[in-house]
Design an enzyme around this catalytic site. Structure first.
Site, PDB file in Angstrom:
ATOM      1  N   ARG A 209      41.841  37.110  35.271  1.00  0.00           N
ATOM      2  CA  ARG A 209      42.001  36.363  34.317  1.00  0.00           C
ATOM      3  C   ARG A 209      42.700  36.868  32.352  1.00  0.00           C
ATOM      4  O   ARG A 209      41.988  37.851  32.748  1.00  0.00           O
ATOM      5  CB  ARG A 209      41.044  35.141  33.655  1.00  0.00           C
ATOM      6  CG  ARG A 209      40.727  34.195  34.853  1.00  0.00           C
ATOM      7  CD  ARG A 209      41.937  33.148  34.299  1.00  0.00           C
ATOM      8  NE  ARG A 209      41.695  31.986  34.974  1.00  0.00           N
ATOM      9  CZ  ARG A 209      41.973  32.104  35.877  1.00  0.00           C
ATOM     10  NH1 ARG A 209      42.884  32.287  36.547  1.00  0.00           N
ATOM     11  NH2 ARG A 209      41.723  29.989  36.310  1.00  0.00           N
ATOM     12  N   GLU A 237      47.098  32.711  26.688  1.00  0.00           N
ATOM     13  CA  GLU A 237      48.307  32.410  27.495  1.00  0.00           C
ATOM     14  C   GLU A 237      48.606  31.255  26.486  1.00  0.00           C
ATOM     15  O   GLU A 237      47.604  30.248  26.737  1.00  0.00           O
ATOM     16  CB  GLU A 237      48.212  31.633  28.947  1.00  0.00           C
ATOM     17  CG  GLU A 237      48.085  33.291  29.512  1.00  0.00           C
ATOM     18  CD  GLU A 237      47.827  33.149  31.195  1.00  0.00           C
ATOM     19  OE1 GLU A 237      48.016  32.315  31.430  1.00  0.00           O
ATOM     20  OE2 GLU A 237      47.446  33.672  31.908  1.00  0.00           O
ATOM     21  N   HIS A 254      51.245  34.337  34.974  1.00  0.00           N
ATOM     22  CA  HIS A 254      50.147  33.828  36.007  1.00  0.00           C
ATOM     23  C   HIS A 254      50.387  32.878  36.676  1.00  0.00           C
ATOM     24  O   HIS A 254      50.453  31.811  37.083  1.00  0.00           O
ATOM     25  CB  HIS A 254      49.179  33.022  34.788  1.00  0.00           C
ATOM     26  CG  HIS A 254      47.911  32.837  35.116  1.00  0.00           C
ATOM     27  ND1 HIS A 254      47.462  31.583  34.230  1.00  0.00           N
ATOM     28  CD2 HIS A 254      47.253  32.380  36.262  1.00  0.00           C
ATOM     29  CE1 HIS A 254      45.781  31.724  34.697  1.00  0.00           C
ATOM     30  NE2 HIS A 254      46.062  32.400  36.395  1.00  0.00           N
TER      31      HIS A 254
END
Ligand SMILES: NC(=O)C1=CN([C@@H]2O[C@H](COP(=O)(O)OP(=O)(O)OC[C@H]3O[C@@H](n4cnc5c(N)ncnc54)[C@H](O)[C@@H]3O)[C@@H](O)[C@H]2O)C=CC1
Ligand SMILES: O=C(O)C(=O)[C@H](O)COP(=O)(O)O
EC number: 1.1.1.290
Length: 341
Positions: A209, A237, A254
């Site tokens: 993450r 993000e 991602h």
């Protein structure tokens, strides 16, 4: 019964229609107004599930088609009788593929023998990475204080403190959940102390993450040529840091877990969770037409020779670098790749 589902959870259309009133919405469009009268939410990482979304609603269950749960306020849900179900391990094989591609690019023509891989977080993903990396010849160091405590593991089992792992690893890969609470928080786990300890010339992978790695510290370490990085998950993000993007050896939006099998597993998990919770028939449902992979050993040479056919990490990195403002679109339009080992 009313379900609100993220419209990018693949394969599930038609599954609940005979039994429930189901509405599909983009993750970010799942708002308090939309969920007020819902019984269940089927979400992905793009819907923040907290008091702002759920207070005053009739929602009794949130199922997320993801491994991570950091987009869900778990304590608030528990305190308000909302059951939360995730999809543990669903796309671990996809992340393994991302790590394999990143390793292949980092090691190049050299041999993994003689290189040390530090794995931070030995759960579904980390243990799979460990299994393959050990077989490929890497010396593996592990850091996972929650497991070390619970299972009484230590240096004899290859478990070392993070500073020691950083000091002795040529490559460090992170596979921890993002959480701020408890004795072993992971927010900025790779922070100033980690980068001071890091072996000069090491390469850092982050496919866990954004937020696990302190990007300011990472950029500082890279600016003085002390390390390099390959990044899939970013702070803030989709508004990712452009300097870090430019400097990263690989930059992907991602999508480490975006394999067809991982997505199918995730969809099956949320269907099973909702069906079980509400006593609906499709509990054992699985998407049709998805190729099943039996996990198999693969040699380093075969993996290096074939990985680009399945996952072209360099090509995808070039695409993101050329159009970072398309971060979310690149995810939404991603063609799920095949796992093959
Ligand atoms: N980039 C992507 O597409 C994907 C990212 N992920 C991320 O990867 C994370 C890990 O996935 P899994 O391995 O399936 O989770 P998992 O829950 O099976 O394992 C996580 C491991 O991290 C350990 N851990 C927790 N705090 C730690 C700390 N401070 N230091 C070291 N270890 C710590 C836990 O004890 C556990 O063993 C997920 O939480 C998710 O955020 C998961 C899937 C796809
Ligand atoms: O499973 C997780 O955790 C992930 O990070 C997912 O791969 C991200 O999936 P989406 O939220 O984009 O479906």
């Amino acid at each position: 019964m009313k379900i609100v589902a993220d419209d990018k959870i693949p394969y599930i259309r038609g599954v609940f229609e005979p039994y429930a009133d189901i509405t599909y919405l983009p993750g970010k469009a799942i708002t308090a107004k939309e969920v007020k009268e819902a019984d269940a939410l089927l979400v992905r990482t793009r819907t923040r599930c907290d008091a702002a979304l759920l207070a005053g609603s009739s929602v009794r269950m949130v199922a997320t088609a993801t491994i991570g749960t950091d987009h869900i306020d778990l304590p608030w849900c528990a305190a308000h009788g909302i059951k939360v179900v995730s999809a543990p391990g669903c796309n671990a094989g996809g992340v393994l593929q991302w790590v394999a591609a990143a390793l292949a690019r980092t090691v190049g023509e050299a041999s993994p023998a003689g290189l040390t891989l530090g794995i931070v977080g030995i759960g579904h993903v980390g243990s799979l990475v460990e299994q393959y990396a050990s077989a490929w010849g890497f010396r593996v160091l592990r850091s996972d204080p929650p497991r070390e405590t619970a299972e009484k593991l230590g240096p004899a089992d290859g478990y070392v403190p993070l500073d020691e792992l950083a000091a002795h690893s040529d490559i460090v890969t992170f596979h921890v959940p993002l959480h701020a609470e408890g004795p072993h928080p992971t927010v900025h786990l790779a922070g100033e102390r980690f980068f001071s300890a890091l072996k000069p010339g090491a390469t850092l992978f982050n496919s866990s993450r954004g937020g696990v790695v302190d990007e300011e510290q990472l950029k500082r370490a890279m600016a003085s040529d002390r390390c390099a990085c390959r990044i899939d998950t970013w702070e803030n993000e989709p508004a990712i840091d452009r300097r870090l993007l430019d400097a990263a050896l690989s930059a992907t939006p991602h999508i480490a877990g975006y394999s067809e099998q991982g997505k199918a597993n995730a969809s099956a998990a949320v269907v099973a969770a909702a069906a079980k919770h509400f006593g609906l028939p499709p509990e054992g449902w699985y998407p049709t037409g998805v190729t099943q992979v039996g996990r198999r050993p693969i040699s380093w040479a075969e993996m290096r020779a074939t990985i680009t056919d399945y996952f072209d990490i360099d090509g995808q990195s070039r695409t993101l670098k050329a159009a970072p403002e398309q971060f979310e679109t690149l995810r939404e339009e991603y063609i799920f790749r095949q796992e093959y080992f």
